[in-house]
Scaffold this active site. Structure first.
Site, PDB file in Angstrom:
ATOM      1  N   HIS A 148      50.404  19.635  50.949  1.00  0.00           N
ATOM      2  CA  HIS A 148      48.971  19.454  51.681  1.00  0.00           C
ATOM      3  C   HIS A 148      48.502  20.852  51.795  1.00  0.00           C
ATOM      4  O   HIS A 148      47.907  21.139  53.123  1.00  0.00           O
ATOM      5  CB  HIS A 148      48.977  18.573  53.111  1.00  0.00           C
ATOM      6  CG  HIS A 148      47.726  18.050  53.065  1.00  0.00           C
ATOM      7  ND1 HIS A 148      47.071  18.583  54.261  1.00  0.00           N
ATOM      8  CD2 HIS A 148      47.110  16.764  53.089  1.00  0.00           C
ATOM      9  CE1 HIS A 148      45.919  17.815  54.382  1.00  0.00           C
ATOM     10  NE2 HIS A 148      46.074  16.840  53.634  1.00  0.00           N
ATOM     11  N   ASP A 203      50.274  13.720  56.633  1.00  0.00           N
ATOM     12  CA  ASP A 203      49.732  14.446  57.611  1.00  0.00           C
ATOM     13  C   ASP A 203      50.139  14.482  58.941  1.00  0.00           C
ATOM     14  O   ASP A 203      50.321  13.413  59.742  1.00  0.00           O
ATOM     15  CB  ASP A 203      48.157  14.572  57.771  1.00  0.00           C
ATOM     16  CG  ASP A 203      47.529  14.861  56.339  1.00  0.00           C
ATOM     17  OD1 ASP A 203      48.285  14.786  55.223  1.00  0.00           O
ATOM     18  OD2 ASP A 203      46.326  14.782  56.526  1.00  0.00           O
ATOM     19  N   ASP A 209      41.536  11.994  51.638  1.00  0.00           N
ATOM     20  CA  ASP A 209      42.214  12.721  50.723  1.00  0.00           C
ATOM     21  C   ASP A 209      43.710  12.026  50.478  1.00  0.00           C
ATOM     22  O   ASP A 209      44.411  12.367  49.652  1.00  0.00           O
ATOM     23  CB  ASP A 209      42.457  14.191  51.182  1.00  0.00           C
ATOM     24  CG  ASP A 209      43.085  14.173  52.335  1.00  0.00           C
ATOM     25  OD1 ASP A 209      42.527  13.464  53.143  1.00  0.00           O
ATOM     26  OD2 ASP A 209      43.913  15.051  52.522  1.00  0.00           O
ATOM     27  N   HIS A 210      43.636  10.805  50.764  1.00  0.00           N
ATOM     28  CA  HIS A 210      45.103   9.982  51.034  1.00  0.00           C
ATOM     29  C   HIS A 210      44.797   8.640  50.300  1.00  0.00           C
ATOM     30  O   HIS A 210      45.745   7.985  49.856  1.00  0.00           O
ATOM     31  CB  HIS A 210      45.922   9.840  52.036  1.00  0.00           C
ATOM     32  CG  HIS A 210      46.365  11.263  52.696  1.00  0.00           C
ATOM     33  ND1 HIS A 210      47.514  11.698  52.601  1.00  0.00           N
ATOM     34  CD2 HIS A 210      45.600  12.348  53.260  1.00  0.00           C
ATOM     35  CE1 HIS A 210      47.689  12.868  52.965  1.00  0.00           C
ATOM     36  NE2 HIS A 210      46.430  13.164  53.440  1.00  0.00           N
ATOM     37  N   HIS A 219      47.961   7.120  55.776  1.00  0.00           N
ATOM     38  CA  HIS A 219      46.690   7.030  57.011  1.00  0.00           C
ATOM     39  C   HIS A 219      45.549   6.938  56.038  1.00  0.00           C
ATOM     40  O   HIS A 219      45.395   7.032  54.901  1.00  0.00           O
ATOM     41  CB  HIS A 219      46.620   8.260  58.023  1.00  0.00           C
ATOM     42  CG  HIS A 219      46.584   9.554  57.177  1.00  0.00           C
ATOM     43  ND1 HIS A 219      47.571  10.100  56.441  1.00  0.00           N
ATOM     44  CD2 HIS A 219      45.366  10.274  57.284  1.00  0.00           C
ATOM     45  CE1 HIS A 219      47.070  11.273  56.098  1.00  0.00           C
ATOM     46  NE2 HIS A 219      45.652  11.445  56.660  1.00  0.00           N
ATOM     47  N   HIS A 245      42.609   8.684  55.956  1.00  0.00           N
ATOM     48  CA  HIS A 245      41.742   9.733  55.468  1.00  0.00           C
ATOM     49  C   HIS A 245      41.376   9.890  53.939  1.00  0.00           C
ATOM     50  O   HIS A 245      42.344   9.607  53.245  1.00  0.00           O
ATOM     51  CB  HIS A 245      42.281  11.222  55.958  1.00  0.00           C
ATOM     52  CG  HIS A 245      42.104  11.434  57.432  1.00  0.00           C
ATOM     53  ND1 HIS A 245      43.055  12.435  58.071  1.00  0.00           N
ATOM     54  CD2 HIS A 245      41.743  10.775  58.498  1.00  0.00           C
ATOM     55  CE1 HIS A 245      42.494  12.241  59.637  1.00  0.00           C
ATOM     56  NE2 HIS A 245      41.571  11.336  59.682  1.00  0.00           N
ATOM     57  N   HIS A 283      49.486  12.507  64.135  1.00  0.00           N
ATOM     58  CA  HIS A 283      48.325  12.998  63.339  1.00  0.00           C
ATOM     59  C   HIS A 283      46.928  12.689  64.302  1.00  0.00           C
ATOM     60  O   HIS A 283      47.065  12.208  65.334  1.00  0.00           O
ATOM     61  CB  HIS A 283      47.911  12.612  61.945  1.00  0.00           C
ATOM     62  CG  HIS A 283      46.945  13.401  61.077  1.00  0.00           C
ATOM     63  ND1 HIS A 283      46.868  14.722  61.197  1.00  0.00           N
ATOM     64  CD2 HIS A 283      46.149  12.851  60.206  1.00  0.00           C
ATOM     65  CE1 HIS A 283      45.922  15.049  60.301  1.00  0.00           C
ATOM     66  NE2 HIS A 283      45.305  13.785  59.720  1.00  0.00           N
TER      67      HIS A 283
END
Length: 308
Positions: free
Chosen positions: A268, A210, A65-66, A61, A63, A139
């Site tokens: 995570h 996530d 941090d990914h 996805h 976000h 998510h």
């Protein structure tokens, strides 16, 4: 045939001094597959000596941090004169955003980059001996997880039985093991089922990214050899997990138990825990009897065959 997983980043949204944001590298007999690319992934590759060779990238996805490690990694490949094409898989509706990351700061990669959107249930990659499937996760944005599922392997060849039946050592052994009957000099026909056992399962690797606990995840993780599941919080912040569409370690353990997985990696991890995660493991173990661990950045795990 080896399958090795290296945890390049195991932190939640905020990195810590011990944990980098999400990234997992899978090396299956030379096929090097990168799942998520959190900020600093290229440095983690150097730090843990995995090398930069990657054939495909799988994004769960959008976000930060990914995905925020993608621009730097692409530019590093460019500096290293990469020529091989790169294929990036990402959830439906995200192609233009991924493309923008690839071309961040006006970068124009000198090697081909292909971005493909994948829907839940779709096979993203099909190879001779395995496939990688996308599956729906729960998510707070458009997200998928990925499952690497190997084909069943041939059954074991019973050499002793073959010799008893008069099959001469040599090419006829291979022919039988490939599923073809052979004829002996006296006209006798020996069939594969007489000397080859039942087919044996391949391995299954499942990476959720996530997600809240989900029936879809439980179904796709059925009998997985390794499930890497969101475990952002321990029980002390279960309500926070629910509100932010994440899972607790206990919930990840419940998914692993219901799915009958062999090994569960809890990742995570929220920066609130400052590198201390004894509750994560103990809470997951209360509901899951298999091998459960909280990987550190740089930790490497071999995935054995189920019948090893």
């Amino acid at each position: 045939m080896s399958m090795r997983v290296t945890f390049l980043g195991t932190s939640g949204a905020v990195p810590t001094t011990e944990r980098n944001p999400s990234a997992v590298l899978v090396n299956r007999e030379g096929d090097r597959l990168l799942f998520d690319v959190g900020e600093g992934t290229q440095r983690q590759m150097m730090r843990f000596r995995t090398g930069f060779t990657v054939s495909e990238v799988f994004i769960t996805h959008l976000h930060g941090d990914h995905v925020l490690g993608l621009p730097g990694l692409v530019q590093t490949w460019d500096f290293n004169d990469r020529e091989d094409p790169l294929t990036i898989y990402a959830p439906a509706g995200t192609e233009r955003h991924i493309d923008a990351l690839v071309h961040a700061a006006g970068n124009q990669p000198s090697f081909p980059v292909h971005v493909y959107e994948v829907e839940p249930g779709e096979v993203a990659v099909r190879r001779d001996e395995y496939e990688i499937r996308a599956f729906r996760t729960d998510h707070d944005t458009n997200s998928v997880g990925y499952a690497l599922v190997e084909d069943d392997r041939k059954g074991r060849f019973d050499r002793e039985r073959a010799e008893e039946l008069g099959v001469p050592v040599g090419p006829k052994f291979s022919k039988l093991h490939e599923g073809n009957p052979v004829e002996l000099d006296d006209g006798t026909v020996v069939r594969p089922e007489q000397v080859v056992g039942e087919s044996r399962p391949g391995r299954k690797f499942v990476y959720t990214g996530d997600t809240r606990p989900s029936e879809t995840v439980t179904e796709i993780a059925d009998d997985a050899d390794l499930l890497i599941h969101d475990a952002t919080f321990a029980d002390d912040r279960a309500e926070r997990a629910r509100k932010t569409a994440h899972s607790t370690a206990r919930q990840a353990g419940e998914v692993a138990s219901e799915a009958n997985v062999a090994r569960l990696a809890l990742t995570h991890i929220s920066s609130r825990y400052a590198g201390e995660t004894p509750d994560h493991r103990s809470e997951a173990r209360e509901v899951f009897d298999g091998d459960v661990f909280v990987p550190d950045d740089g930790e490497m795990r071999e995935i054995p065959y189920p019948d090893a």
